[in-house]
Design an enzyme around this catalytic site. Structure first.
Site, mmCIF file in Angstrom:
data_model
loop_
_atom_site.group_PDB
_atom_site.id
_atom_site.type_symbol
_atom_site.label_atom_id
_atom_site.label_comp_id
_atom_site.label_asym_id
_atom_site.label_seq_id
_atom_site.Cartn_x
_atom_site.Cartn_y
_atom_site.Cartn_z
ATOM 1 C CB SER A 64 -31.985 -1.284 81.884
ATOM 2 O OG SER A 64 -31.717 -1.917 83.185
ATOM 3 C CE LYS A 113 -32.447 2.802 79.915
ATOM 4 N NZ LYS A 113 -31.768 3.088 79.089
ATOM 5 C CE1 TYR A 167 -32.809 3.919 83.284
ATOM 6 C CE2 TYR A 167 -33.234 1.932 84.318
ATOM 7 C CZ TYR A 167 -32.536 2.774 83.675
ATOM 8 O OH TYR A 167 -31.297 2.386 83.339
HETATM 9 P P1 NAP Z 1 -23.300 7.348 83.672
HETATM 10 O O1 NAP Z 1 -21.952 6.589 84.026
HETATM 11 O O2 NAP Z 1 -23.852 8.070 84.865
HETATM 12 O O3 NAP Z 1 -22.897 8.393 82.217
HETATM 13 C C1 NAP Z 1 -24.083 9.098 81.756
HETATM 14 C C2 NAP Z 1 -23.510 9.779 80.615
HETATM 15 O O4 NAP Z 1 -24.668 10.456 80.075
HETATM 16 C C3 NAP Z 1 -22.444 11.068 80.903
HETATM 17 O O5 NAP Z 1 -21.415 11.039 79.865
HETATM 18 C C4 NAP Z 1 -23.396 12.142 80.769
HETATM 19 O O6 NAP Z 1 -22.869 13.443 80.567
HETATM 20 C C5 NAP Z 1 -24.281 11.420 79.687
HETATM 21 N N1 NAP Z 1 -25.794 12.229 79.894
HETATM 22 C C6 NAP Z 1 -26.628 12.386 80.884
HETATM 23 N N2 NAP Z 1 -27.995 12.640 80.429
HETATM 24 C C7 NAP Z 1 -27.740 13.009 79.005
HETATM 25 C C8 NAP Z 1 -28.463 13.779 78.285
HETATM 26 N N3 NAP Z 1 -29.806 14.206 78.466
HETATM 27 N N4 NAP Z 1 -27.999 13.806 76.952
HETATM 28 C C9 NAP Z 1 -26.865 13.627 76.395
HETATM 29 N N5 NAP Z 1 -25.873 13.076 77.298
HETATM 30 C C10 NAP Z 1 -26.508 12.757 78.666
HETATM 31 O O7 NAP Z 1 -24.292 6.330 83.131
HETATM 32 P P2 NAP Z 1 -24.249 4.704 82.673
HETATM 33 O O8 NAP Z 1 -24.552 3.928 83.965
HETATM 34 O O9 NAP Z 1 -23.084 4.505 81.685
HETATM 35 O O10 NAP Z 1 -25.425 4.796 81.680
HETATM 36 C C11 NAP Z 1 -25.625 4.562 80.535
HETATM 37 C C12 NAP Z 1 -26.812 3.884 79.835
HETATM 38 O O11 NAP Z 1 -26.604 2.735 80.249
HETATM 39 C C13 NAP Z 1 -28.011 4.625 80.036
HETATM 40 O O12 NAP Z 1 -29.022 4.363 79.275
HETATM 41 C C14 NAP Z 1 -28.668 3.366 81.173
HETATM 42 O O13 NAP Z 1 -30.112 3.530 81.457
HETATM 43 C C15 NAP Z 1 -28.049 2.171 80.764
HETATM 44 N N6 NAP Z 1 -27.798 1.281 81.990
HETATM 45 C C16 NAP Z 1 -26.907 1.221 83.030
HETATM 46 C C17 NAP Z 1 -26.828 0.390 83.953
HETATM 47 C C18 NAP Z 1 -25.822 0.519 84.987
HETATM 48 O O14 NAP Z 1 -25.893 -0.282 86.051
HETATM 49 N N7 NAP Z 1 -25.011 1.721 85.154
HETATM 50 C C19 NAP Z 1 -27.808 -0.673 83.664
HETATM 51 C C20 NAP Z 1 -28.485 -0.816 82.712
HETATM 52 C C21 NAP Z 1 -28.554 0.075 81.802
HETATM 53 P P3 NAP Z 1 -23.133 14.938 80.922
HETATM 54 O O15 NAP Z 1 -23.677 15.098 82.190
HETATM 55 O O16 NAP Z 1 -22.120 15.783 80.287
HETATM 56 O O17 NAP Z 1 -24.500 14.860 80.071
#
Ligand code: NAP
Length: 256
Positions: A147, A164, A160
């Site tokens: 991130s 990261k 968090y």
């Molecule tokens: P999201 O839209 O909330 O999706 C989360 C996904 O992760 C869902 O498919 C969820 O499904 C699954 N999940 C959650 N906990 C889990 C676990 N312990 N084991 C396996 N699956 C799990 O999240 P996102 O924003 O796409 O984030 C994805 C990644 O990008 C993360 O690493 C996050 O830190 C990183 N990131 C996101 C952002 C942002 O702004 N969105 C920015 C920087 C980095 P279930 O509920 O079925 O498990």
């Protein structure tokens, strides 16, 4: 069928964790659009089924499994499935949690442990467990999802953010170890991407305006802003890139 003209991943097999929604789903979709067979997963069976249905309806070659990344038996199932369908070329470790909002030294020990277990330890274990299969690939790839907060800690996302930052180091160290096997290890650091995970940051107008004031491109990212870069790193076009942490954040400041 997909409208992606590039087909750089024919014959490749990919495991993408946390891939039933948001960034992980977009990555799985893009890898499959470029020709890979993709094993998608997350914790909840119904989310897995829905995502498989969606991607299969687009003509993509995906399989779905339940996998909570902290559970050893679930991780093992992912690699058994990969082995069954022919091996493993690409691992994308994407799962993360943030159970508590607050400054870093106010984080409870329980939340700290949970954050490091899912965000860091599971990525380490997935990579370690994938290596025997990746060594049999002609061009193994590991891609961690970190991130922008790993470079510049976000207010109230203290622990968090530190987790990261740890992934940036894991990338560097694992890349050196696996270079003799021709396995590349890279990391993507997304900025603020519109997903459920980031909804608290963008849920009201003031919060969104504050975030936008820090994004030179003046928009939030979309999951597809991330997935193309992952496909690039996974493909032969990324063969000479390893140990890199690539920021995709609309120009947000990103210096350690
Ligand atoms: P999201 O839209 O909330 O999706 C989360 C996904 O992760 C869902 O498919 C969820 O499904 C699954 N999940 C959650 N906990 C889990 C676990 N312990 N084991 C396996 N699956 C799990 O999240 P996102 O924003 O796409 O984030 C994805 C990644 O990008 C993360 O690493 C996050 O830190 C990183 N990131 C996101 C952002 C942002 O702004 N969105 C920015 C920087 C980095 P279930 O509920 O079925 O498990």
């Amino acid at each position: 069928m997909s409208s992606i003209a590039l087909k750089r991943l024919y014959g490749k097999i990919a495991v993408v964790t946390a891939s039933t929604d948001g960034i992980g789903l977009a990555i799985a979709q893009r890898l499959a659009q470029e020709g890979a067979k993709v094993i998608i997963s997350s914790r909840k069976e119904n989310n897995v089924q829905e995502a498989v249905k969606k991607l299969c309806s687009e003509g993509l070659d995906v399989k779905g499994l339940v996998c909570h990344v902290s559970k050893a038996a679930d991780r093992q199932k992912l690699f058994e499935e990969a082995h069954k369908i022919g091996g493993l070329d690409i691992l994308v470790s994407n799962a993360a949690v943030n159970p508590e909002v607050g400054d870093v030294l106010d984080c409870s020990e329980n939340s700290w442990d949970k954050i490091f277990e899912v965000n860091v330890k599971s990525s380490f274990l997935l990579a370690k467990e994938a290596v025997p299969l990746l060594r049999q690939s002609k061009a193994g790839r590991i891609i961690f999802i970190s991130s922008i907060a790993g470079f510049q800690p976000f207010d109230l996302l203290g622990a968090y953010s530190v987790s990261k930052t740890a992934l940036l180091g894991l990338t560097k160290a694992a890349a050196l170890q696996l270079a003799p096997d021709d396995i590349t290890v890279n990391c993507i650091a997304p900025g603020v991407i519109k997903t459920k995970f980031s909804s608290a940051l963008t849920s009201n107008e003031d919060a969104e305006l504050e975030i936008l004031s820090r994004i030179p491109l003046n928009r939030l990212g979309k999951p597809h802003d991330i997935s193309g870069a992952v496909a690039f790193l996974a493909s032969d076009d990324g063969a000479y890139i390893t140990g890199e942490n690539i920021v995709i954040a609309g120009g947000m400041a990103s210096r350690l």
